[in-house]
Write an enzyme that holds these catalytic residues in place. Structure first.
Site, PDB file in Angstrom:
ATOM      1  N   ARG A 284       0.805  -1.216   0.000  1.00  0.00           N
ATOM      2  CA  ARG A 284       0.000   0.000   0.000  1.00  0.00           C
ATOM      3  C   ARG A 284       0.849   1.282   0.000  1.00  0.00           C
ATOM      4  NH1 ARG A 284      -4.942  -0.085   2.454  1.00  0.00           N
ATOM      5  NH2 ARG A 284      -4.218  -1.819   3.705  1.00  0.00           N
ATOM      6  N   ARG A 320     -12.964  -1.618  -1.287  1.00  0.00           N
ATOM      7  CA  ARG A 320     -12.470  -1.315   0.059  1.00  0.00           C
ATOM      8  C   ARG A 320     -13.511  -0.682   0.994  1.00  0.00           C
ATOM      9  NH1 ARG A 320      -8.797   1.359   1.540  1.00  0.00           N
ATOM     10  NH2 ARG A 320      -7.938  -0.181   2.957  1.00  0.00           N
ATOM     11  N   CYS A 350     -26.186  -3.256  -7.308  1.00  0.00           N
ATOM     12  CA  CYS A 350     -27.398  -3.569  -6.558  1.00  0.00           C
ATOM     13  C   CYS A 350     -27.052  -4.132  -5.188  1.00  0.00           C
ATOM     14  CB  CYS A 350     -28.250  -4.545  -7.349  1.00  0.00           C
ATOM     15  SG  CYS A 350     -28.601  -3.882  -8.969  1.00  0.00           S
ATOM     16  N   GLU A 351     -26.464  -3.314  -4.364  1.00  0.00           N
ATOM     17  CA  GLU A 351     -26.096  -3.674  -2.993  1.00  0.00           C
ATOM     18  C   GLU A 351     -26.092  -2.380  -2.186  1.00  0.00           C
ATOM     19  OE1 GLU A 351     -24.395  -6.615  -1.562  1.00  0.00           O
ATOM     20  OE2 GLU A 351     -24.070  -7.797  -3.382  1.00  0.00           O
TER      21      GLU A 351
HETATM   22  N1  LLP Z   1       3.537  -8.936   3.060  1.00  0.00           N
HETATM   23  C1  LLP Z   1       2.598  -9.862   3.255  1.00  0.00           C
HETATM   24  C2  LLP Z   1       2.998 -11.206   3.645  1.00  0.00           C
HETATM   25  C3  LLP Z   1       1.241  -9.520   3.126  1.00  0.00           C
HETATM   26  O1  LLP Z   1       0.323 -10.437   3.346  1.00  0.00           O
HETATM   27  C4  LLP Z   1       0.890  -8.200   2.769  1.00  0.00           C
HETATM   28  C5  LLP Z   1      -0.513  -7.811   2.620  1.00  0.00           C
HETATM   29  C6  LLP Z   1       1.916  -7.274   2.554  1.00  0.00           C
HETATM   30  C7  LLP Z   1       3.235  -7.670   2.711  1.00  0.00           C
HETATM   31  C8  LLP Z   1       1.657  -5.840   2.171  1.00  0.00           C
HETATM   32  O2  LLP Z   1       0.884  -5.139   3.072  1.00  0.00           O
HETATM   33  P1  LLP Z   1       0.694  -3.565   2.860  1.00  0.00           P
HETATM   34  O3  LLP Z   1       2.048  -2.929   2.955  1.00  0.00           O
HETATM   35  O4  LLP Z   1       0.096  -3.360   1.510  1.00  0.00           O
HETATM   36  O5  LLP Z   1      -0.226  -3.151   3.924  1.00  0.00           O
HETATM   37  N2  LLP Z   1      -6.884  -5.682   0.775  1.00  0.00           N
HETATM   38  C9  LLP Z   1      -6.551  -5.036   2.014  1.00  0.00           C
HETATM   39  C10 LLP Z   1      -5.109  -5.249   2.401  1.00  0.00           C
HETATM   40  C11 LLP Z   1      -4.739  -6.693   2.487  1.00  0.00           C
HETATM   41  C12 LLP Z   1      -3.280  -6.905   2.743  1.00  0.00           C
HETATM   42  C13 LLP Z   1      -2.877  -8.320   2.607  1.00  0.00           C
HETATM   43  N3  LLP Z   1      -1.502  -8.580   2.821  1.00  0.00           N
HETATM   44  C14 LLP Z   1      -6.892  -3.558   1.915  1.00  0.00           C
HETATM   45  O6  LLP Z   1      -7.366  -3.130   0.866  1.00  0.00           O
HETATM   46  O7  LLP Z   1      -6.737  -2.821   2.873  1.00  0.00           O
END
Ligand code: LLP
Length: 419
Positions: A284, A320, A350-351
């Site tokens: 992110r 999200r 439709c939600e």
């Molecule tokens: N490393 C591993 C092992 C992970 O599972 C993840 C994210 C990351 C790194 C990176 O995390 P970040 O830096 O992006 O926070 N869909 C959700 C976020 C799910 C994250 C899953 N794993 C959202 O939109 O907030």
């Protein structure tokens, strides 16, 4: 009493010039006119600036930055990260294929995921990935068996479940004992020792990922202390730990406080030694801010309860808000003077959960172009075709203009793979 409406602050790289919104100098209305809406637009330049920021914060530790590709696997972005020397963290055979196509060096690829199939393990071995992040004892067996079969010695890193609360949304916390990720500490130590004894495995590292959208360095500090203890235990037994992966999860402000990356780096400093590489896995943090979902107002619907601004982008394009209750700021592409009114931005799906939440709009009207901010991470990568909606197009900014990165899907493509 209702809060007074304030203008939404803009994120980095965004500015109004003569009342028109630009991303990295490229006018957003041009992208919408060229490629239609809903449309994801990205600024690779901003993404690379974020990479530089991570590197600067962790400078003295010279970590390998492995981009968590699940945040956004657009080739247009991945190619730029690969060219900038970043590594990548992948969680499926599909992501591994994209990573190699984008030009990431196999020796900078980390393969995570709790459910790697035999086919994926073989793919990882054949591609000579740097590390498999091992999430269970069963997976260690599977990797060992496939390594023996293919004759490629597998580099493994054991993913620890540290049972540390990262104080984030329950859907994106991964480091608690009740979460499916990683191995409890005693099992992690046992797995490392077992890998170290195997002729088919190379026990190389330890890995922790606490969750996503973490706002404080405190959980990272706790995790680093745990890692330090485990490392000294393994090394005292004669097992060097060559890679320490402290994960990703660096939170963005989305209105709240910003995470102090330098403070996170300080927590990792005691883990650094000569001959040991530190790994970080931001997803992110690198791509959220560089991306926008562009959308047009279809209708303005006034009811007794509310004014709904119905957009042409919905939860299939950006899930999200519906999934995590996330608030993505919305701003108009053409700034209009006048008193703002309180509206609810909704999509066409439709939600009832297909809503981007409340916001302020000045004289909203059909055809107006709006920008949903912080949409570069977990936007397109989580998009679906729900309600028979083709996936949106993607474009990248450069030189004041726009280039198509991915075509909009067509209706024919909705049924193309059906027998
Ligand atoms: N490393 C591993 C092992 C992970 O599972 C993840 C994210 C990351 C790194 C990176 O995390 P970040 O830096 O992006 O926070 N869909 C959700 C976020 C799910 C994250 C899953 N794993 C959202 O939109 O907030």
């Amino acid at each position: 009493m209702r809060r007074p409406m304030r203008e939404t602050p803009l994120t980095e790289g965004l500015e109004y010039k003569r009342g028109r919104l630009r991303l990295s100098g490229s006018p957003l209305e041009d992208a919408a006119e060229k490629f239609g809406t809903p449309l994801y637009v990205y600024s690779p330049e901003l993404m690379l600036a974020r990479l530089a920021r991570v590197k600067a914060a962790f400078k003295s530790l010279a970590p390998l930055v492995c981009y968590a590709m699940k945040a956004n696997s657009s080739l247009a972005l991945c190619r730029r990260l690969a060219a900038a020397g970043a590594g990548v963290e992948v969680v499926s055979g599909g992501e591994l294929s994209i990573a190699l196509k984008a030009g990431f060096q196999p020796r900078r690829v980390i393969f995570s995921g709790v459910g790697k199939t035999r086919v994926e393990i073989r793919q990882g071995l054949r591609s000579r990935v740097l590390l498999f992040n091992v999430e269970s004892l069963g997976e260690l067996d599977a990797i060992e068996a496939e390594a023996a079969r293919t004759g490629v010695r597998a580099g493994v890193s054991i993913r620890i479940n540290p049972d540390i609360d990262a104080h984030t949304h329950r859907h994106i916390t991964t480091g608690l004992a009740e979460n499916k990720f990683g191995l409890p500490v005693p099992d992690s130590l046992a797995a490392f020792r077992r890998a170290a004894r195997s002729p088919n495995l190379r026990a190389l590292g330890l890995h922790v990922h606490l969750g996503s959208q973490i706002a404080s360095p405190v959980p990272y500090a706790k995790s680093a202390r745990l890692l330090a203890g485990m490392i000294s235990r393994l090394e005292s037994e004669g097992h060097p730990v060559k890679y320490v992966d402290v994960g990703g999860g660096f939170g963005l402000p989305y209105g709240g406080p910003a995470l102090d990356l330098k403070a996170v780096a300080r927590t990792a400093a005691p883990l650094k030694r000569k001959g040991r590489t530190l790994i970080v896995e931001p997803g992110r943090f690198l791509v959220a801010e560089c991306g926008i979902l562009l959308t047009r107002i279809q209708y303005v619907k006034r009811t007794r309860a509310r004014t709904f601004v119905v957009l042409d982008a919905g939860m299939n394009d950006l899930i999200r808000p519906a999934l995590y209750g996330a608030r993505h700021p919305l701003v108009p592409v053409f700034r209009r003077a006048g008193p703002p009114q309180r509206v609810e931005f909704v999509g066409p799906i439709c939600e009832t959960s297909d809503t981007f939440g409340e916001g302020a709009a000045v004289d909203p009207a059909p055809g107006d172009l709006w920008a949903v901010l912080l949409a570069g991470a977990y936007g397109f990568s989580m998009a679906s075709r729900y309600n028979g909606r083709p996936l949106p197009a993607e474009a990248v900014a450069g030189g004041g203009g726009w280039r198509l990165a991915r075509k909009r899907e067509t209706h024919a493509e909705l049924t193309r793979l059906e027998a």
